[in-house]
Enzyme design. Structure first.
Site, PDB file in Angstrom:
ATOM      1  N   CYS A  85      17.680  14.266  46.146  1.00  0.00           N
ATOM      2  CA  CYS A  85      16.741  14.029  45.217  1.00  0.00           C
ATOM      3  C   CYS A  85      15.752  13.385  46.863  1.00  0.00           C
ATOM      4  CB  CYS A  85      17.189  12.249  44.688  1.00  0.00           C
ATOM      5  SG  CYS A  85      16.091  11.342  43.893  1.00  0.00           S
ATOM      6  N   HIS A 176      22.035  12.541  42.005  1.00  0.00           N
ATOM      7  CA  HIS A 176      23.162  12.904  42.887  1.00  0.00           C
ATOM      8  C   HIS A 176      24.128  12.918  42.328  1.00  0.00           C
ATOM      9  CE1 HIS A 176      19.715   9.814  44.494  1.00  0.00           C
ATOM     10  NE2 HIS A 176      19.261  10.108  43.160  1.00  0.00           N
ATOM     11  N   GLU A 178      26.543  12.603  44.256  1.00  0.00           N
ATOM     12  CA  GLU A 178      27.679  11.211  44.876  1.00  0.00           C
ATOM     13  C   GLU A 178      27.717  10.316  44.379  1.00  0.00           C
ATOM     14  OE1 GLU A 178      24.680  12.385  45.908  1.00  0.00           O
ATOM     15  OE2 GLU A 178      23.374  10.007  46.019  1.00  0.00           O
TER      16      GLU A 178
HETATM   17  N1  GLN Z   1      12.095   7.781  43.882  1.00  0.00           N
HETATM   18  C1  GLN Z   1      11.600   8.166  45.491  1.00  0.00           C
HETATM   19  C2  GLN Z   1      11.185   8.975  46.194  1.00  0.00           C
HETATM   20  O1  GLN Z   1      10.152   9.198  45.965  1.00  0.00           O
HETATM   21  C3  GLN Z   1      13.445   9.564  45.197  1.00  0.00           C
HETATM   22  C4  GLN Z   1      14.843   8.569  45.261  1.00  0.00           C
HETATM   23  C5  GLN Z   1      15.619   8.307  44.757  1.00  0.00           C
HETATM   24  O2  GLN Z   1      15.398   9.459  45.353  1.00  0.00           O
HETATM   25  N2  GLN Z   1      16.591   8.323  44.149  1.00  0.00           N
HETATM   26  O3  GLN Z   1      11.377   9.140  47.601  1.00  0.00           O
END
Ligand code: GLN
Length: 218
Positions: A85, A176, A178
């Site tokens: 992410c 994610h 995890e």
């Molecule tokens: N929205 C976050 C970003 O742009 C990422 C969100 C996440 O890691 N779950 O950094």
């Protein structure tokens, strides 16, 4: 590394975000794991996970602690990386409308492309390269991968975006693993780091609170 040498633990970048959850999953697949806060702690790792969190915050902290340069150098010397992410945002070559951070895999990402935090969701899909059974996926204000370069293999494509991809040394997932009972992506990354791992697809003992107990059974 000489033949038979200890491959070392997998590190989890410990500046902000979902650190303990990754450490817990790595321990569940029987892999040595440790948090990484400083550049010196990159030495001797088999691989490094850059967790989810908030990518602007993480990028600033990476810069303040000189970890951006150190991670680029370690990657140049062969350290495999996995960004989940926000971690995937940091590793991308292009961050649409924003400045890229580490620029270590030829993908373009679009931040917050699903909308607000309230547009976070779970689903379950097959990722044949990674697991024999469908994998539960958790998207939390996720980015979309909107382009993958010629040297990048797409592991999962959904609707109008790519959700998981890799090149020889970098894995990126916009979701994610995890935060689910699935161990499949951690096992996949550990193998990419040269570790032999025979963990199951799923850990039935996992609960959303497991990381608080440091991996102990409920
Ligand atoms: N929205 C976050 C970003 O742009 C990422 C969100 C996440 O890691 N779950 O950094």
């Amino acid at each position: 590394m000489s033949a038979g040498a200890d491959p070392g633990p997998i590190g989890v970048l410990d500046l902000q975000g979902g650190v303990q959850e990754h450490l817990d999953h790595l321990r569940r697949i029987g892999v040595a794991a440790r948090p990484v806060k400083r550049a010196t702690e990159l030495v001797g790792l088999a691989g490094l996970i850059i967790p989810g969190g908030e990518s602007t915050c993480l990028a600033r902290l990476l810069h303040i602690f000189d970890l951006d340069t150190a991670i680029r150098t370690a990657h140049g010397q062969g350290l495999p990386l996995w960004g989940t992410c926000a971690g995937a945002i940091l590793l991308a070559h292009e961050n649409v409308g924003e400045t890229p951070c580490l620029d270590l895999i030829d993908i373009a990402v679009s931040r917050n492309a699903f909308g607000s935090q309230l547009d976070s969701f779970n689903c379950e899909v097959a990722v044949p390269a990674v697991a024999a059974t469908p994998i539960p996926l958790t998207f939390i204000r996720a980015p979309k991968i909107v382009r993958a370069g010629a040297g990048v293999r797409v592991l999962l494509s959904l609707e109008d975006y790519i959700a998981a991809a890799e090149d020889d040394q970098v894995l990126v997932t916009v979701f994610h693993p995890e935060l689910t009972p699935s161990l499949a992506f951690h096992r996949y990354f550990a193998r990419k780091c040269g570790l032999s791992v025979n963990a199951a697809d799923v850990d039935p003992d996992w609960t959303p609170q497991s990381w608080m107990r440091g991996g102990a059974a409920p």
